[in-house]
Design a protein around this motif. Structure first.
Motif, PDB file in Angstrom:
ATOM      1  N   UNK A 197       4.317 -13.469  25.662  1.00  0.00           N
ATOM      2  CA  UNK A 197       5.509 -13.969  26.359  1.00  0.00           C
ATOM      3  C   UNK A 197       6.428 -12.843  26.798  1.00  0.00           C
ATOM      4  N   UNK A 198       6.540 -11.806  25.961  1.00  0.00           N
ATOM      5  CA  UNK A 198       7.469 -10.709  26.267  1.00  0.00           C
ATOM      6  C   UNK A 198       6.757  -9.435  26.696  1.00  0.00           C
ATOM      7  N   UNK A 199       5.435  -9.460  26.666  1.00  0.00           N
ATOM      8  CA  UNK A 199       4.633  -8.283  27.007  1.00  0.00           C
ATOM      9  C   UNK A 199       4.992  -7.099  26.106  1.00  0.00           C
ATOM     10  N   UNK A 224      13.302 -10.393   2.869  1.00  0.00           N
ATOM     11  CA  UNK A 224      13.611 -11.820   2.840  1.00  0.00           C
ATOM     12  C   UNK A 224      14.676 -12.210   3.863  1.00  0.00           C
ATOM     13  N   UNK A 225      15.058 -11.270   4.738  1.00  0.00           N
ATOM     14  CA  UNK A 225      15.929 -11.581   5.865  1.00  0.00           C
ATOM     15  C   UNK A 225      15.142 -11.360   7.152  1.00  0.00           C
ATOM     16  N   UNK A 226      15.145 -12.343   8.034  1.00  0.00           N
ATOM     17  CA  UNK A 226      14.308 -12.307   9.229  1.00  0.00           C
ATOM     18  C   UNK A 226      14.911 -11.425  10.313  1.00  0.00           C
ATOM     19  N   UNK A 227      14.071 -10.595  10.922  1.00  0.00           N
ATOM     20  CA  UNK A 227      14.449  -9.744  12.050  1.00  0.00           C
ATOM     21  C   UNK A 227      13.681 -10.197  13.290  1.00  0.00           C
ATOM     22  N   UNK A 228      14.332 -10.200  14.423  1.00  0.00           N
ATOM     23  CA  UNK A 228      13.654 -10.467  15.690  1.00  0.00           C
ATOM     24  C   UNK A 228      13.135  -9.138  16.235  1.00  0.00           C
ATOM     25  N   UNK A 229      11.816  -8.990  16.278  1.00  0.00           N
ATOM     26  CA  UNK A 229      11.177  -7.756  16.725  1.00  0.00           C
ATOM     27  C   UNK A 229      10.120  -8.118  17.763  1.00  0.00           C
ATOM     28  N   UNK A 230      10.209  -7.517  18.926  1.00  0.00           N
ATOM     29  CA  UNK A 230       9.250  -7.802  20.005  1.00  0.00           C
ATOM     30  C   UNK A 230       9.191  -9.294  20.299  1.00  0.00           C
ATOM     31  N   UNK A 231      10.323  -9.972  20.182  1.00  0.00           N
ATOM     32  CA  UNK A 231      10.378 -11.400  20.463  1.00  0.00           C
ATOM     33  C   UNK A 231       9.772 -12.266  19.385  1.00  0.00           C
ATOM     34  N   UNK A 232       9.436 -11.678  18.233  1.00  0.00           N
ATOM     35  CA  UNK A 232       8.830 -12.401  17.124  1.00  0.00           C
ATOM     36  C   UNK A 232       9.737 -12.318  15.907  1.00  0.00           C
ATOM     37  N   UNK A 233       9.697 -13.340  15.073  1.00  0.00           N
ATOM     38  CA  UNK A 233      10.500 -13.357  13.852  1.00  0.00           C
ATOM     39  C   UNK A 233       9.686 -12.760  12.713  1.00  0.00           C
TER      40      UNK A 233
END
Length: 274
Positions: free
Chosen positions: A45-47, A134-143
């Motif tokens: 989706x984000x390439x 245990x804390x979610x990061x948004x990386x490359x459009x993924x959680x």
């Protein structure tokens, strides 16, 4: 989400250099290999592409499997077979964000993030991003969520990677014994694909100086020594996590040749679309 298993082997890989055991011989005859651990995740989706661990075999893996160079990376722990490929970014990438846990390791007095930053201080194109487990990061459009696992004597992490739009989920145990904490199991649960550390079959625990641990009701060891799951332990964990599909990784060449290439043991180059 496209997942490529760049490296499915343990610290020596299969075939192991200088080894002519039946398993290494069979791997050569079959034309298959298990290089040091690394997983490539593409977000169509984000390439963008995310790399999980920097194998010392980085250059070879990327040339062999022709996957895109990473836009970001996650380091699970500081053992060389998961980290030492990071130097390959020199003159290859313009910039790279590397996510690593910010918890201080009582053994080293530094977090994984601090160790990566200090050891690779000369790579000005690398930006280390301290990340709270245990804390979610948004990386490359993924959680992406790091989870603590048990890999003594150093801190180590598994992770879950989830597409926030499709709900597709990849879980990776990281290097760990069967004693994955309950809060980590909750994050890893219900994956479409689970990559589980399974260094050897339980039958080989008799050869480890510490034997096996975490036996099931039938007395089968689910941990080899203290650091890694057995095949049986990994499969038990997969069942408990209700994984839709499981591939066993971080495999040693000590698997008997008759078992070394059976399902669900992975080999390099496998791809999955989630």
């Amino acid at each position: 989400m496209r997942v490529t298993l760049l490296g499915t082997g343990d610290t020596t890989g299969t075939p192991t250099v200088g080894c002519d055991c039946d398993t290494c011989t069979a791997a050569r005859e079959r034309g298959v290999e298990r290089t040091r651990f690394s997983v490539h995740v593409e977000n169509d989706r984000t390439d963008e592409s995310l790399l999980i661990d920097f194998s010392p075999d980085f250059r070879y893996q990327f040339l062999r499997d022709e996957v895109p160079l990473p836009d970001a990376a996650v380091i699970t722990h500081i053992h060389f077979d998961h980290l030492d490929g990071l130097g390959n970014v020199f003159r290859v990438l313009d910039d790279l964000a590397v996510y690593a846990a910010d918890e201080t390791d009582p053994r080293t007095g530094a977090s994984v993030a601090e160790t990566v930053r200090d050891d690779y201080h000369y790579l000005d194109r690398v930006t280390v991003v301290p990340t709270t487990p245990l804390e979610t990061e948004r990386i490359c459009g993924l959680d992406v969520t790091l989870v603590p696992v048990e890999h003594p004597p150093l801190v180590c992490y598994g992770l879950a990677v989830e597409d926030p739009e499709t709900g597709a989920k990849l879980s990776i145990t990281g290097d760990t014994s069967y004693a994955v904490p309950e809060e980590s199991r909750a994050v890893l649960a219900d994956p479409d694909l689970l990559l589980a550390d399974a260094i050897v079959p339980a039958s080989l625990c008799e050869h480890h100086p510490l034997g096996g641990r975490h036996e099931d009701a039938a007395g089968v060891a689910r941990t080899f020594g203290t650091k890694h799951m057995t095949r049986e332990g990994a499969l038990a964990l997969a069942a408990e996590l209700d994984a839709a599909r499981t591939r066993l990784v971080h495999l040693a060449h000590f698997y008997p040749a008759a078992e070394a290439f059976e399902e669900p043991l992975a080999i390099d180059g496998e791809q999955y679309v989630l």
